[in-house]
Write an enzyme that holds these catalytic residues in place. Structure first.
Site, PDB file in Angstrom:
ATOM      1  N   ASN A  50       0.466  61.156   4.381  1.00 22.03           N
ATOM      2  CA  ASN A  50      -0.114  60.285   5.509  1.00 22.03           C
ATOM      3  C   ASN A  50      -1.457  59.972   5.190  1.00 22.03           C
ATOM      4  OD1 ASN A  50      -0.229  63.011   6.254  1.00 22.03           O
ATOM      5  ND2 ASN A  50      -0.384  62.471   8.255  1.00 22.03           N
ATOM      6  N   GLU A  52      -4.581  58.443   7.596  1.00 22.14           N
ATOM      7  CA  GLU A  52      -4.651  57.740   8.764  1.00 22.14           C
ATOM      8  C   GLU A  52      -5.927  56.930   8.591  1.00 22.14           C
ATOM      9  OE1 GLU A  52      -4.656  61.467  11.586  1.00 22.14           O
ATOM     10  OE2 GLU A  52      -2.646  61.306  11.555  1.00 22.14           O
ATOM     11  N   ASN A  53      -6.130  56.385   9.974  1.00 22.06           N
ATOM     12  CA  ASN A  53      -7.362  55.363  10.076  1.00 22.06           C
ATOM     13  C   ASN A  53      -7.946  55.387  11.454  1.00 22.06           C
ATOM     14  OD1 ASN A  53      -8.338  52.531  10.523  1.00 22.06           O
ATOM     15  ND2 ASN A  53      -8.039  52.761   8.294  1.00 22.06           N
ATOM     16  N   ALA A  54      -9.244  55.315  11.529  1.00 25.38           N
ATOM     17  CA  ALA A  54     -10.037  55.350  12.628  1.00 25.38           C
ATOM     18  C   ALA A  54      -9.445  54.208  13.811  1.00 25.38           C
ATOM     19  CB  ALA A  54     -11.408  54.839  12.324  1.00 25.38           C
ATOM     20  N   TYR A  56      -6.205  53.570  14.822  1.00 33.61           N
ATOM     21  CA  TYR A  56      -5.082  54.559  14.749  1.00 33.61           C
ATOM     22  C   TYR A  56      -3.849  53.817  14.292  1.00 33.61           C
ATOM     23  CZ  TYR A  56      -7.976  58.082  17.478  1.00 33.61           C
ATOM     24  OH  TYR A  56      -8.915  58.684  17.897  1.00 33.61           O
ATOM     25  N   CYS A  61       2.412  56.381   7.248  1.00 31.96           N
ATOM     26  CA  CYS A  61       3.154  57.465   7.081  1.00 31.96           C
ATOM     27  C   CYS A  61       3.456  57.926   5.330  1.00 31.96           C
ATOM     28  CB  CYS A  61       4.584  57.320   7.448  1.00 31.96           C
ATOM     29  SG  CYS A  61       4.476  57.307   9.365  1.00 31.96           S
ATOM     30  N   GLU A  63       6.104  59.036   4.129  1.00 32.77           N
ATOM     31  CA  GLU A  63       7.064  58.366   3.415  1.00 32.77           C
ATOM     32  C   GLU A  63       6.852  56.870   2.873  1.00 32.77           C
ATOM     33  OE1 GLU A  63       6.974  59.670   6.319  1.00 32.77           O
ATOM     34  OE2 GLU A  63       8.712  60.615   7.013  1.00 32.77           O
ATOM     35  N   CYS A  94       9.881  59.135  10.796  1.00 34.37           N
ATOM     36  CA  CYS A  94       9.776  58.237  12.159  1.00 34.37           C
ATOM     37  C   CYS A  94      10.630  57.093  11.802  1.00 34.37           C
ATOM     38  CB  CYS A  94       8.486  57.555  12.271  1.00 34.37           C
ATOM     39  SG  CYS A  94       7.815  56.330  11.201  1.00 34.37           S
ATOM     40  N   CYS A  97       9.905  54.493   9.456  1.00 29.06           N
ATOM     41  CA  CYS A  97      10.211  54.865   7.908  1.00 29.06           C
ATOM     42  C   CYS A  97      11.639  55.127   7.657  1.00 29.06           C
ATOM     43  CB  CYS A  97       9.328  56.434   7.725  1.00 29.06           C
ATOM     44  SG  CYS A  97       7.834  55.959   7.608  1.00 29.06           S
TER      45      CYS A  97
END
Ligand code: THU
Length: 139
Positions: A50, A52-54, A56, A61, A63, A94, A97
């Site tokens: 995964n 992530e990013n500021a 959000y 993910c 996958e 999720c 995915c």
């Protein structure tokens, strides 16, 4: 073994690939590290973590990363998926995915979900996780 049954060797290789990917996760916001491995029609394994990013919702993910790596490598069939997440609880893909996997996998493809140490593993078929799904044959 039949074409879609994965061997213990392949499963162990997927576990190792997912664990290595999980260790590379970029998850400074949730601190929840996930690694995924997909086994393609040629027997090759592709991993993702995964990211992530500021902002959000822009996070990706594990996958999704693994599927991108598979397509980049020239494969289009997912024979099996393994997902590993931090902690003692099983991590299942999720909803988004599940649909992404659906693009490349048959309903009977196995999705192996496991804990961080790989000790607890539960396996589902894609059909179990995403029943009555929508796919390219619907278009
Ligand atoms: N996450 C995944 O990468 N895969 C899953 O199957 C479940 C959730 C990530 C997204 C986010 O970076 C973090 O886990 C917490 O939701």
């Amino acid at each position: 073994p039949s074409k879609d049954k994965i061997s213990p060797f392949e499963r162990d290789a997927m576990l190792a690939a997912a664990r290595a990917a999980m260790d590379r996760a970029y998850a400074p916001y949730s601190h929840f590290h996930v690694g995924a491995a997909v086994l393609d029609e040629h027997g090759a394994i592709h991993a993702g973590c995964n990211v992530e990013n500021a902002a959000y919702p822009q996070g990706v993910c594990a996958e999704a990363g693994a599927l991108s790596a598979m397509v980049l490598a020239g494969a289009t069939r997912v024979r099996a998926v393994l997902v590993m997440g931090h902690g003692d609880a099983l991590v299942t893909p999720c909803g988004g995915c599940r649909q992404k996997i659906r693009e490349f996998a048959r309903g009977d493809a196995k999705i192996h979900c496991c804990t961080e140490d790989g000790e607890l593993i539960r396996s589902f078929t894609l059909d179990e996780l995403l029943p009555y799904s929508f796919g390219r044959e619907n278009l």
